[in-house]
Design a protein around this motif. Structure first.
Motif, mmCIF file in Angstrom:
data_model
loop_
_atom_site.group_PDB
_atom_site.id
_atom_site.type_symbol
_atom_site.label_atom_id
_atom_site.label_comp_id
_atom_site.label_asym_id
_atom_site.label_seq_id
_atom_site.Cartn_x
_atom_site.Cartn_y
_atom_site.Cartn_z
ATOM 1 N N GLN A 1 33.004 38.822 26.288
ATOM 2 C CA GLN A 1 32.363 39.984 26.902
ATOM 3 C C GLN A 1 30.912 40.101 26.457
ATOM 4 O O GLN A 1 30.030 40.417 27.262
ATOM 5 N N LEU B 1 28.858 37.460 28.264
ATOM 6 C CA LEU B 1 28.696 37.806 29.671
ATOM 7 C C LEU B 1 27.710 38.951 29.853
ATOM 8 O O LEU B 1 26.806 38.891 30.700
ATOM 9 N N GLU B 2 27.855 40.000 29.037
ATOM 10 C CA GLU B 2 27.003 41.183 29.182
ATOM 11 C C GLU B 2 25.545 40.893 28.846
ATOM 12 O O GLU B 2 24.638 41.451 29.465
ATOM 13 N N LYS C 1 40.666 44.059 33.359
ATOM 14 C CA LYS C 1 40.309 44.253 34.768
ATOM 15 C C LYS C 1 41.206 45.309 35.403
ATOM 16 O O LYS C 1 40.726 46.208 36.115
ATOM 17 N N TYR D 1 37.926 48.145 33.479
ATOM 18 C CA TYR D 1 36.755 47.900 32.644
ATOM 19 C C TYR D 1 35.560 47.447 33.476
ATOM 20 O O TYR D 1 34.419 47.797 33.177
ATOM 21 N N ALA D 2 35.816 46.652 34.510
ATOM 22 C CA ALA D 2 34.725 46.139 35.353
ATOM 23 C C ALA D 2 35.135 46.195 36.818
ATOM 24 O O ALA D 2 36.329 46.171 37.145
ATOM 25 N N THR D 3 34.141 46.283 37.692
ATOM 26 C CA THR D 3 34.426 46.380 39.131
ATOM 27 C C THR D 3 34.497 45.020 39.811
ATOM 28 O O THR D 3 35.063 44.897 40.896
ATOM 29 N N ASN D 4 33.936 43.996 39.198
ATOM 30 C CA ASN D 4 33.962 42.655 39.789
ATOM 31 C C ASN D 4 35.410 42.178 39.904
ATOM 32 O O ASN D 4 36.115 42.078 38.898
ATOM 33 N N LYS E 1 36.600 39.368 40.195
ATOM 34 C CA LYS E 1 36.817 38.099 39.498
ATOM 35 C C LYS E 1 36.559 38.205 37.990
ATOM 36 O O LYS E 1 36.482 37.197 37.291
ATOM 37 N N TYR E 2 36.446 39.444 37.494
ATOM 38 C CA TYR E 2 36.066 39.658 36.101
ATOM 39 C C TYR E 2 36.993 38.925 35.129
ATOM 40 O O TYR E 2 36.529 38.266 34.196
ATOM 41 N N ILE F 1 36.330 35.244 35.120
ATOM 42 C CA ILE F 1 35.036 34.931 34.511
ATOM 43 C C ILE F 1 35.159 34.916 32.990
ATOM 44 O O ILE F 1 34.634 34.025 32.310
ATOM 45 N N LEU F 2 35.878 35.918 32.437
ATOM 46 C CA LEU F 2 36.093 35.962 30.987
ATOM 47 C C LEU F 2 36.875 34.742 30.514
ATOM 48 O O LEU F 2 36.523 34.112 29.509
#
Length: 349
Positions: free
Chosen positions: A52, A55-56, A138, A142-145, A147-148, A151-152
Motif C-alpha cells: 500500500q 502504491l500510494e 477492497k 478501502y479503495a474505489t478502483n 482492480k485494487y 494491484i496490491l
C-alpha cells in the motif's frame, strides 16, 4: 564559469537523489522495518502495508510522502489536530495529514485499519494470506478502483514482499540483505545491520486478533507489547499554552524511561511537572520544559475528582502559581464545579 555551474548542478542533483527513492527496491529497503514493526503491534501483514505504501507514494516519490511524510494518503478528518497540507486528490485542495516522521504515518495507517469497524473482519484472516487481505480491503471499501486487490497482489509478488510476513523486527534487516545481496557493499546499511545485532529480541503480540466486537478489538490493540514500542509511540506535542512541549504517557512507565528517551534528566522532569514520585501512569501529561506562570484561558470549572495538580498539567501552569492565583493553601484540592482562576488572581471576597 561553465565548469563551476556544472559541478554545482551535479552537487545539487546528488543531494536531491539522496533524499528520495527512485525505485520500489529502495523504498522497500527503507520502509520494510516500519511495516514489520506495525505487523508485530497490530497483526496487519507487512506485505500488505508495504504494498500500500509503494502504491500510494509511487515508490516514495509522491508530494504527500516527500513534503508531508504521509505514505498512505490519509486525509485530515474531524479528529486530526496535527499539521496539515493541501493536496488535490479526489477534489481540489483537500486536507491531508502531515507527520513529523514517516514512522508516524505507518503507525497512523495501522490505527486507521484497527480502530474502524469496517475493517474488523480483516483481523480474522490468516496473517500469511496476503491475497485474502488484499481482497478484504477492497471489499471493505478501502479503495474505489475495482482492480485494487489485484494491484496490491501484483506489487507483493513482483517484489517478494510476502517474505516480510515471515520475519520479525530483529531479523528484518537480514531479510532485506537476503533479498538484495548487493547491499553488502552499502556501508550505511551494513553499519545498521551491525547495530541491530546488539538490540534486544523483539516481543511479539501475545493476544492475537480474533473476530470480536469493535470495542474489544480496540482494547486488544492497545495492550502493551513491549516497553520499547510504548516509548516509540510517545510523540512530542505543542500545548496551546505558549506552545509548551509535552507528551502523553501511553502506558504505565518509570520516569527514568522517559528521561532516557528524550535526554532530559529525571530531576528536571520531576521539577517541571511537580512530581512526588517516579511512577508515571497511563494518560499522564508530562511537560518537557518548564510550565508557564499563567494559563491560556482565564478560568476553568474543576471536574469531579480533579486535583490542583491535574489542572496545572492540563493547562500548562506552574502548580504554585495556580494555588496563588486561587488564594488556596498548597495541598488544598478544589470541589467539583469550583471556578479556578488561571490568569489573574481570584478577587478577594
Amino acid at each position: 564559469m561553465n565548469k563551476i555551474f556544472f559541478a554545482f548542478t551535479l552537487l545539487m542533483l546528488s543531494k536531491f537523489h539522496a533524499q528520495t527513492w527512485k525505485t520500489d527496491e529502495q523504498y522497500i529497503q527503507r520502509f520494510a522495518p516500519f511495516a514489520v514493526e506495525e505487523m508485530e503491534k497490530y497483526k496487519i501483514p507487512a506485505s500488505i502495508t508495504l504494498a500500500q505504501g509503494l502504491l500510494e507514494t509511487g515508490g516514495g516519490q509522491s508530494r504527500l510522502a516527500q513534503q508531508g511524510n504521509n505514505h498512505f494518503g490519509i486525509k485530515c478528518k474531524e479528529d486530526w489536530t496535527g499539521k496539515t497540507m493541501k493536496h488535490t486528490d479526489d477534489a481540489p485542495n483537500e486536507c491531508f495529514r502531515v507527520y513529523d516522521d514517516p514512522r508516524d504515518s505507518y503507525e497512523d495507517h495501522s490505527k486507521f485499519l484497527a480502530y474502524r469497524p469496517y475493517y474488523t473482519k480483516l483481523f480474522s484472516l490468516d496473517m500469511m494470506d496476503y491475497k485474502s487481505w488484499a481482497h478484504g480491503l477492497k471489499k471493505a471499501g478501502y479503495a474505489t478502483n475495482p482492480k485494487y486487490a489485484y494491484i496490491l497482489i501484483d506489487k507483493i509478488e513482483k517484489n517478494n514482499l510476502q517474505e516480510f510476513d515471515k520475519t520479525n523486527s530483529k531479523e528484518v534487516l537480514y531479510t532485506i540483505l537476503k533479498m538484495y545481496p548487493d547491499l553488502k557493499n552499502d556501508g550505511v546499511f551494513m553499519a545498521k545491520l551491525d547495530q541491530s545485532r546488539s538490540t534486544s529480541s523483539p516481543v511479539t503480540v501475545k493476544v492475537p486478533y480474533e473476530q470480536v466486537s469493535y470495542a474489544k478489538q480496540q482494547k486488544n490493540v492497545e495492550k502493551i507489547v513491549s516497553k520499547a514500542e510504548i516509548l516509540n509511540a510517545i510523540l512530542i506535542k505543542s500545548h496551546p499554552n505558549e506552545g509548551l512541549k509535552f507528551v502523553i504517557i501511553q502506558e504505565d512507565l518509570e520516569l527514568a524511561d522517559v528521561s532516557k528517551k528524550f535526554g532530559i534528566s529525571e530531576s528536571r522532569l520531576s521539577k517541571w511537572n511537580e512530581l512526588d514520585g517516579t511512577q508515571l501512569k497511563r494518560n499522564d501529561i508530562l511537560f518537557l520544559e518548564s510550565k508557564s506562570s499563567a494559563g491560556n484561558v482565564a478560568t476553568y470549572k474543576a471536574q469531579v475528582g480533579e486535583s490542583m495538580h491535574d489542572i496545572s498539567q492540563k493547562f500548562g501552569i506552574k502548580l504554585k502559581k495556580l494555588y496563588a492565583k486561587n488564594r488556596m493553601d498548597e495541598g488544598q484540592q478544589p470541589k467539583s464545579g469550583q471556578l479556578i482562576y488561571l490568569q489573574s488572581k481570584k478577587p478577594r471576597s
